[in-house]
Design a protein around this motif. Sequence first.
Motif, PDB file in Angstrom:
ATOM      1  N   ILE A 165       0.845  -1.192   0.000  1.00 46.30           N
ATOM      2  CA  ILE A 165       0.000   0.000   0.000  1.00 46.30           C
ATOM      3  C   ILE A 165       0.880   1.242   0.000  1.00 46.30           C
ATOM      4  CG2 ILE A 165      -1.686   1.335   1.351  1.00 46.30           C
ATOM      5  CD1 ILE A 165      -2.556  -1.378   2.596  1.00 46.30           C
ATOM      6  N   LEU A 166       0.552   2.199  -0.855  1.00 45.06           N
ATOM      7  CA  LEU A 166       1.171   3.531  -0.834  1.00 45.06           C
ATOM      8  C   LEU A 166       0.087   4.528  -0.462  1.00 45.06           C
ATOM      9  CD1 LEU A 166       3.475   5.551  -1.316  1.00 45.06           C
ATOM     10  CD2 LEU A 166       2.849   5.544  -3.760  1.00 45.06           C
ATOM     11  N   PHE A 167       0.323   5.274   0.602  1.00 44.86           N
ATOM     12  CA  PHE A 167      -0.695   6.141   1.203  1.00 44.86           C
ATOM     13  C   PHE A 167      -0.194   7.573   1.259  1.00 44.86           C
ATOM     14  CE2 PHE A 167      -2.339   7.641   5.536  1.00 44.86           C
ATOM     15  CZ  PHE A 167      -3.568   8.061   5.049  1.00 44.86           C
ATOM     16  N   ALA A 168      -1.007   8.512   0.755  1.00 39.83           N
ATOM     17  CA  ALA A 168      -0.688   9.939   0.809  1.00 39.83           C
ATOM     18  C   ALA A 168      -1.660  10.655   1.729  1.00 39.83           C
ATOM     19  CB  ALA A 168      -0.757  10.553  -0.589  1.00 39.83           C
ATOM     20  N   ASP A 169      -1.123  11.446   2.650  1.00 40.68           N
ATOM     21  CA  ASP A 169      -1.929  12.199   3.606  1.00 40.68           C
ATOM     22  C   ASP A 169      -1.144  13.450   3.963  1.00 40.68           C
ATOM     23  OD1 ASP A 169      -3.101  12.974   6.347  1.00 40.68           O
ATOM     24  OD2 ASP A 169      -4.342  11.245   5.861  1.00 40.68           O
ATOM     25  N   GLY A 190       1.799  19.034  -1.470  1.00 37.94           N
ATOM     26  CA  GLY A 190       1.478  19.608  -2.768  1.00 37.94           C
ATOM     27  C   GLY A 190       1.504  18.530  -3.836  1.00 37.94           C
ATOM     28  N   PRO A 191       0.760  18.723  -4.908  1.00 39.58           N
ATOM     29  CA  PRO A 191       0.673  17.682  -5.929  1.00 39.58           C
ATOM     30  C   PRO A 191       1.968  17.454  -6.694  1.00 39.58           C
ATOM     31  CG  PRO A 191      -0.519  19.653  -6.626  1.00 39.58           C
ATOM     32  CD  PRO A 191      -0.135  19.855  -5.190  1.00 39.58           C
ATOM     33  N   GLU A 192       2.852  18.441  -6.721  1.00 37.80           N
ATOM     34  CA  GLU A 192       4.095  18.261  -7.465  1.00 37.80           C
ATOM     35  C   GLU A 192       4.954  17.157  -6.842  1.00 37.80           C
ATOM     36  OE1 GLU A 192       3.025  21.146  -6.198  1.00 37.80           O
ATOM     37  OE2 GLU A 192       2.312  22.164  -8.022  1.00 37.80           O
ATOM     38  N   GLY A 193       5.113  17.208  -5.538  1.00 37.24           N
ATOM     39  CA  GLY A 193       5.893  16.176  -4.858  1.00 37.24           C
ATOM     40  C   GLY A 193       5.245  14.808  -4.953  1.00 37.24           C
ATOM     41  N   TRP A 194       3.934  14.770  -4.895  1.00 36.49           N
ATOM     42  CA  TRP A 194       3.198  13.511  -5.005  1.00 36.49           C
ATOM     43  C   TRP A 194       3.365  12.927  -6.400  1.00 36.49           C
ATOM     44  CZ3 TRP A 194       1.807   9.282  -3.173  1.00 36.49           C
ATOM     45  CH2 TRP A 194       0.598   8.620  -3.406  1.00 36.49           C
ATOM     46  N   ALA A 195       3.326  13.781  -7.407  1.00 35.54           N
ATOM     47  CA  ALA A 195       3.539  13.315  -8.779  1.00 35.54           C
ATOM     48  C   ALA A 195       4.939  12.711  -8.926  1.00 35.54           C
ATOM     49  CB  ALA A 195       3.353  14.470  -9.761  1.00 35.54           C
ATOM     50  N   ARG A 196       5.927  13.380  -8.364  1.00 32.97           N
ATOM     51  CA  ARG A 196       7.301  12.850  -8.447  1.00 32.97           C
ATOM     52  C   ARG A 196       7.403  11.491  -7.769  1.00 32.97           C
ATOM     53  NH1 ARG A 196       8.577  18.347  -7.430  1.00 32.97           N
ATOM     54  NH2 ARG A 196       8.907  17.901  -5.209  1.00 32.97           N
ATOM     55  N   ARG A 197       6.715  11.336  -6.648  1.00 30.59           N
ATOM     56  CA  ARG A 197       6.773  10.055  -5.930  1.00 30.59           C
ATOM     57  C   ARG A 197       6.134   8.945  -6.756  1.00 30.59           C
ATOM     58  NH1 ARG A 197       6.805   8.105  -0.552  1.00 30.59           N
ATOM     59  NH2 ARG A 197       6.950   5.825  -0.730  1.00 30.59           N
ATOM     60  N   LEU A 198       5.016   9.228  -7.383  1.00 30.58           N
ATOM     61  CA  LEU A 198       4.334   8.218  -8.189  1.00 30.58           C
ATOM     62  C   LEU A 198       5.176   7.807  -9.389  1.00 30.58           C
ATOM     63  CD1 LEU A 198       0.718   9.676  -7.993  1.00 30.58           C
ATOM     64  CD2 LEU A 198       1.570   7.623  -6.842  1.00 30.58           C
ATOM     65  N   VAL A 199       5.881   8.762  -9.973  1.00 24.68           N
ATOM     66  CA  VAL A 199       6.794   8.443 -11.079  1.00 24.68           C
ATOM     67  C   VAL A 199       7.966   7.615 -10.570  1.00 24.68           C
ATOM     68  CG1 VAL A 199       8.393   9.426 -12.774  1.00 24.68           C
ATOM     69  CG2 VAL A 199       6.116  10.440 -12.472  1.00 24.68           C
ATOM     70  N   ALA A 200       8.528   8.015  -9.434  1.00 23.33           N
ATOM     71  CA  ALA A 200       9.673   7.294  -8.870  1.00 23.33           C
ATOM     72  C   ALA A 200       9.322   5.851  -8.529  1.00 23.33           C
ATOM     73  CB  ALA A 200      10.188   8.022  -7.620  1.00 23.33           C
ATOM     74  N   GLU A 201       8.078   5.618  -8.141  1.00 25.44           N
ATOM     75  CA  GLU A 201       7.644   4.259  -7.806  1.00 25.44           C
ATOM     76  C   GLU A 201       7.287   3.444  -9.046  1.00 25.44           C
ATOM     77  OE1 GLU A 201       7.842   2.870  -4.990  1.00 25.44           O
ATOM     78  OE2 GLU A 201       8.026   4.535  -3.557  1.00 25.44           O
ATOM     79  N   GLY A 202       7.343   4.075 -10.223  1.00 23.57           N
ATOM     80  CA  GLY A 202       7.007   3.370 -11.454  1.00 23.57           C
ATOM     81  C   GLY A 202       5.518   3.197 -11.682  1.00 23.57           C
ATOM     82  N   LEU A 203       4.710   3.949 -10.934  1.00 25.65           N
ATOM     83  CA  LEU A 203       3.260   3.833 -11.061  1.00 25.65           C
ATOM     84  C   LEU A 203       2.704   4.684 -12.199  1.00 25.65           C
ATOM     85  CD1 LEU A 203       2.477   3.896  -7.256  1.00 25.65           C
ATOM     86  CD2 LEU A 203       2.168   1.924  -8.781  1.00 25.65           C
TER      87      LEU A 203
END
Length: 210
Positions: A165-169, A190-203
């Motif tokens: 599970i990957l959880f954002a809060d 902020g959505p920018e950091g969340w977007a980077r994390r999703l890319v880094a995870e390969g999602l």
Amino acid sequence: MTTPTPIEAVIFDIGNVLIEWVPENFYDRTIGEARRQEMFAAVDLHAMNDRVDLGEGFRDIIYETAEAYPEWRAEVRMWHDHWLELAHPVIDRSVRLMRALRARGTPVHALTNFGVESFALAETHFDFLSEFDMPFVSGEMKVIKPAPRIYEMVEQATGLRGSAILFADDREANITAAAARGWQTHLFDGPEGWARRLVAEGLLTEAEAA
């Protein structure tokens, strides 16, 4: 070497991740910052809202609180009567990220401290709230984050545990509680950091996360 567990579901908080939730901003606009500060010092409005998030009646609790503070009756009632103005604006890029994940076939759930009736109201106004694979709403669950039980209930319902599970809060206490159960976590600022994390995870690809 241990192979990392692949992420099998992404879970979004809603307030301040998908929809801005800063009631103070609404009151600053409507009654002025000085009067808002006076009211929030006199009335524990966030504790009132916790009762709604635990499943008590949306209108009942807010109007009951308003009657307990007659000098603030009209202003407290605004928490109910103008609720959609408090829950504003939508964080558009976060919604795009949620939809991009679903388009890729990744299960996307919500885990939110939210009242039963206020969530139903929000669903009529924000179409993306009906798009989760499973919405976990505290008012229906009768427990709020960061209580460990709410995370356990999510695991039981999804059949997933730990790093699957990957959880954002946006609240550190909620992230800490999830991490204690082994969840992968992202403290949303902020959505920018969340977007980077999703890319880094390969999602998502960078193009999908744009």
